[in-house]
Design a protein around this motif. Structure first.
Motif, PDB file in Angstrom:
ATOM      1  N   THR A   1       0.841  -1.196   0.000  1.00 25.82           N
ATOM      2  CA  THR A   1       0.000   0.000   0.000  1.00 25.82           C
ATOM      3  C   THR A   1       0.874   1.242   0.000  1.00 25.82           C
ATOM      4  O   THR A   1       2.023   1.213   0.457  1.00 25.82           O
ATOM      5  CB  THR A   1      -0.929   0.057   1.232  1.00 25.82           C
ATOM      6  N   ARG A   2       0.304   2.325  -0.483  1.00 27.62           N
ATOM      7  CA  ARG A   2       1.039   3.590  -0.468  1.00 27.62           C
ATOM      8  C   ARG A   2       1.223   4.069   0.972  1.00 27.62           C
ATOM      9  O   ARG A   2       2.218   4.690   1.313  1.00 27.62           O
ATOM     10  CB  ARG A   2       0.285   4.623  -1.296  1.00 27.62           C
ATOM     11  N   GLY A   3       0.270   3.742   1.833  1.00 27.55           N
ATOM     12  CA  GLY A   3       0.370   4.106   3.245  1.00 27.55           C
ATOM     13  C   GLY A   3       1.600   3.495   3.909  1.00 27.55           C
ATOM     14  O   GLY A   3       2.276   4.157   4.707  1.00 27.55           O
ATOM     15  N   LEU A   4       1.900   2.243   3.597  1.00 25.14           N
ATOM     16  CA  LEU A   4       3.103   1.602   4.149  1.00 25.14           C
ATOM     17  C   LEU A   4       4.367   2.295   3.646  1.00 25.14           C
ATOM     18  O   LEU A   4       5.319   2.499   4.402  1.00 25.14           O
ATOM     19  CB  LEU A   4       3.139   0.122   3.776  1.00 25.14           C
ATOM     20  N   ALA A   5       4.376   2.672   2.384  1.00 22.99           N
ATOM     21  CA  ALA A   5       5.530   3.386   1.819  1.00 22.99           C
ATOM     22  C   ALA A   5       5.686   4.744   2.493  1.00 22.99           C
ATOM     23  O   ALA A   5       6.802   5.158   2.825  1.00 22.99           O
ATOM     24  CB  ALA A   5       5.364   3.549   0.313  1.00 22.99           C
ATOM     25  N   THR A   6       4.580   5.426   2.724  1.00 21.71           N
ATOM     26  CA  THR A   6       4.614   6.733   3.385  1.00 21.71           C
ATOM     27  C   THR A   6       5.170   6.610   4.797  1.00 21.71           C
ATOM     28  O   THR A   6       6.019   7.403   5.210  1.00 21.71           O
ATOM     29  CB  THR A   6       3.195   7.345   3.424  1.00 21.71           C
ATOM     30  N   LYS A   7       4.702   5.609   5.543  1.00 21.70           N
ATOM     31  CA  LYS A   7       5.188   5.411   6.915  1.00 21.70           C
ATOM     32  C   LYS A   7       6.686   5.157   6.948  1.00 21.70           C
ATOM     33  O   LYS A   7       7.396   5.690   7.800  1.00 21.70           O
ATOM     34  CB  LYS A   7       4.450   4.250   7.586  1.00 21.70           C
ATOM     35  N   LEU A   8       7.187   4.343   6.034  1.00 18.92           N
ATOM     36  CA  LEU A   8       8.628   4.076   5.991  1.00 18.92           C
ATOM     37  C   LEU A   8       9.400   5.366   5.714  1.00 18.92           C
ATOM     38  O   LEU A   8      10.403   5.641   6.363  1.00 18.92           O
ATOM     39  CB  LEU A   8       8.970   3.029   4.939  1.00 18.92           C
ATOM     40  N   CYS A   9       8.917   6.157   4.793  1.00 20.09           N
ATOM     41  CA  CYS A   9       9.590   7.420   4.461  1.00 20.09           C
ATOM     42  C   CYS A   9       9.655   8.336   5.683  1.00 20.09           C
ATOM     43  O   CYS A   9      10.681   8.976   5.942  1.00 20.09           O
ATOM     44  CB  CYS A   9       8.867   8.137   3.330  1.00 20.09           C
ATOM     45  N   GLN A  10       8.587   8.389   6.456  1.00 23.54           N
ATOM     46  CA  GLN A  10       8.519   9.277   7.610  1.00 23.54           C
ATOM     47  C   GLN A  10       9.409   8.830   8.759  1.00 23.54           C
ATOM     48  O   GLN A  10       9.736   9.634   9.628  1.00 23.54           O
ATOM     49  CB  GLN A  10       7.074   9.415   8.076  1.00 23.54           C
ATOM     50  N   THR A  11       9.843   7.573   8.762  1.00 21.73           N
ATOM     51  CA  THR A  11      10.729   7.098   9.827  1.00 21.73           C
ATOM     52  C   THR A  11      12.169   7.547   9.613  1.00 21.73           C
ATOM     53  O   THR A  11      12.984   7.442  10.521  1.00 21.73           O
ATOM     54  CB  THR A  11      10.730   5.558   9.925  1.00 21.73           C
ATOM     55  N   GLY A  12      12.492   8.028   8.429  1.00 16.79           N
ATOM     56  CA  GLY A  12      13.859   8.444   8.132  1.00 16.79           C
ATOM     57  C   GLY A  12      14.760   7.284   7.762  1.00 16.79           C
ATOM     58  O   GLY A  12      15.982   7.440   7.709  1.00 16.79           O
ATOM     59  N   ARG A  13      14.198   6.124   7.462  1.00 22.19           N
ATOM     60  CA  ARG A  13      15.002   4.946   7.134  1.00 22.19           C
ATOM     61  C   ARG A  13      15.213   4.766   5.641  1.00 22.19           C
ATOM     62  O   ARG A  13      15.760   3.770   5.204  1.00 22.19           O
ATOM     63  CB  ARG A  13      14.360   3.704   7.749  1.00 22.19           C
ATOM     64  N   VAL A  14      14.770   5.736   4.852  1.00 21.43           N
ATOM     65  CA  VAL A  14      15.000   5.710   3.407  1.00 21.43           C
ATOM     66  C   VAL A  14      16.087   6.726   3.086  1.00 21.43           C
ATOM     67  O   VAL A  14      16.070   7.852   3.589  1.00 21.43           O
ATOM     68  CB  VAL A  14      13.715   6.073   2.624  1.00 21.43           C
ATOM     69  N   ARG A  15      17.037   6.301   2.268  1.00 25.48           N
ATOM     70  CA  ARG A  15      18.090   7.218   1.824  1.00 25.48           C
ATOM     71  C   ARG A  15      17.971   7.397   0.317  1.00 25.48           C
ATOM     72  O   ARG A  15      17.774   6.431  -0.409  1.00 25.48           O
ATOM     73  CB  ARG A  15      19.481   6.673   2.161  1.00 25.48           C
ATOM     74  N   VAL A  16      18.102   8.631  -0.103  1.00 26.10           N
ATOM     75  CA  VAL A  16      18.118   8.963  -1.525  1.00 26.10           C
ATOM     76  C   VAL A  16      19.489   9.568  -1.795  1.00 26.10           C
ATOM     77  O   VAL A  16      19.845  10.593  -1.222  1.00 26.10           O
ATOM     78  CB  VAL A  16      17.002   9.954  -1.908  1.00 26.10           C
ATOM     79  N   ASN A  17      20.264   8.892  -2.638  1.00 31.66           N
ATOM     80  CA  ASN A  17      21.633   9.322  -2.933  1.00 31.66           C
ATOM     81  C   ASN A  17      22.443   9.513  -1.648  1.00 31.66           C
ATOM     82  O   ASN A  17      23.113  10.518  -1.453  1.00 31.66           O
ATOM     83  CB  ASN A  17      21.626  10.599  -3.779  1.00 31.66           C
ATOM     84  N   ARG A  18      22.314   8.529  -0.750  1.00 38.14           N
ATOM     85  CA  ARG A  18      23.025   8.444   0.526  1.00 38.14           C
ATOM     86  C   ARG A  18      22.570   9.436   1.597  1.00 38.14           C
ATOM     87  O   ARG A  18      23.118   9.468   2.685  1.00 38.14           O
ATOM     88  CB  ARG A  18      24.536   8.593   0.332  1.00 38.14           C
ATOM     89  N   ARG A  19      21.553  10.232   1.296  1.00 41.47           N
ATOM     90  CA  ARG A  19      21.050  11.197   2.273  1.00 41.47           C
ATOM     91  C   ARG A  19      19.731  10.705   2.853  1.00 41.47           C
ATOM     92  O   ARG A  19      18.816  10.372   2.104  1.00 41.47           O
ATOM     93  CB  ARG A  19      20.817  12.558   1.614  1.00 41.47           C
ATOM     94  N   PRO A  20      19.612  10.684   4.188  1.00 45.41           N
ATOM     95  CA  PRO A  20      18.340  10.269   4.791  1.00 45.41           C
ATOM     96  C   PRO A  20      17.218  11.235   4.404  1.00 45.41           C
ATOM     97  O   PRO A  20      17.413  12.445   4.361  1.00 45.41           O
ATOM     98  CB  PRO A  20      18.608  10.345   6.292  1.00 45.41           C
ATOM     99  N   VAL A  21      16.059  10.671   4.124  1.00 44.52           N
ATOM    100  CA  VAL A  21      14.885  11.464   3.752  1.00 44.52           C
ATOM    101  C   VAL A  21      13.778  11.123   4.729  1.00 44.52           C
ATOM    102  O   VAL A  21      13.542   9.952   5.006  1.00 44.52           O
ATOM    103  CB  VAL A  21      14.442  11.125   2.305  1.00 44.52           C
ATOM    104  N   GLN A  22      13.102  12.135   5.257  1.00 48.82           N
ATOM    105  CA  GLN A  22      12.016  11.893   6.199  1.00 48.82           C
ATOM    106  C   GLN A  22      10.677  12.358   5.663  1.00 48.82           C
ATOM    107  O   GLN A  22       9.700  12.364   6.379  1.00 48.82           O
ATOM    108  CB  GLN A  22      12.293  12.582   7.530  1.00 48.82           C
ATOM    109  N   LYS A  23      10.646  12.735   4.407  1.00 45.80           N
ATOM    110  CA  LYS A  23       9.400  13.239   3.838  1.00 45.80           C
ATOM    111  C   LYS A  23       8.960  12.374   2.657  1.00 45.80           C
ATOM    112  O   LYS A  23       9.726  12.157   1.730  1.00 45.80           O
ATOM    113  CB  LYS A  23       9.582  14.679   3.395  1.00 45.80           C
ATOM    114  N   ALA A  24       7.737  11.914   2.732  1.00 47.25           N
ATOM    115  CA  ALA A  24       7.193  11.071   1.661  1.00 47.25           C
ATOM    116  C   ALA A  24       7.061  11.844   0.364  1.00 47.25           C
ATOM    117  O   ALA A  24       7.063  11.264  -0.710  1.00 47.25           O
ATOM    118  CB  ALA A  24       5.832  10.520   2.076  1.00 47.25           C
ATOM    119  N   HIS A  25       6.998  13.172   0.444  1.00 45.99           N
ATOM    120  CA  HIS A  25       6.829  13.973  -0.765  1.00 45.99           C
ATOM    121  C   HIS A  25       8.165  14.368  -1.410  1.00 45.99           C
ATOM    122  O   HIS A  25       8.166  15.145  -2.363  1.00 45.99           O
ATOM    123  CB  HIS A  25       5.980  15.226  -0.475  1.00 45.99           C
ATOM    124  N   HIS A  26       9.270  13.792  -0.937  1.00 47.67           N
ATOM    125  CA  HIS A  26      10.566  14.050  -1.584  1.00 47.67           C
ATOM    126  C   HIS A  26      10.452  13.668  -3.063  1.00 47.67           C
ATOM    127  O   HIS A  26       9.942  12.609  -3.399  1.00 47.67           O
ATOM    128  CB  HIS A  26      11.662  13.232  -0.908  1.00 47.67           C
TER     129      HIS A  26
END
Length: 90
Positions: free
Chosen positions: A22-47
């Protein structure tokens, strides 16, 4: 601002690429700060993602590393989702 020129939301791309059910699960993961984009932590699902970005994130007990090959127009079948990224894992 036209989203197709600016990129695509991180949470929507993760869902369209079928990493999350679900998109909700993806959003929650993004908000935890456990996703990195180009080695930088991202905390916003709208990145906004661009083609060529490298994502690092946990999924099902493993760490996934993928390069964005295309932006998604829709959430299609699995074979279509595979065209959106290239796996960079060992």
């Amino acid at each position: 601002m036209n989203d197709s020129k600016a990129g695509q939301r991180l949470d929507r791309w993760l869902w369209c690429a079928r990493f999350f059910k679900t998109r909700g699960l993806a959003t929650k993961l993004c908000q935890t700060g456990r996703v990195r984009v180009n080695r930088r932590p991202v905390q916003k699902a709208h990145h906004m993602l661009q083609v060529g970005d490298v994502l690092t994130f946990p999924q099902a007990g493993a760490i996934r590393v993928v390069r964005v090959e295309a932006l998604a127009e829709r959430r299609g079948p699995a074979p279509e989702a595979l065209l959106l990224y290239e796996s960079l894992e060992g």
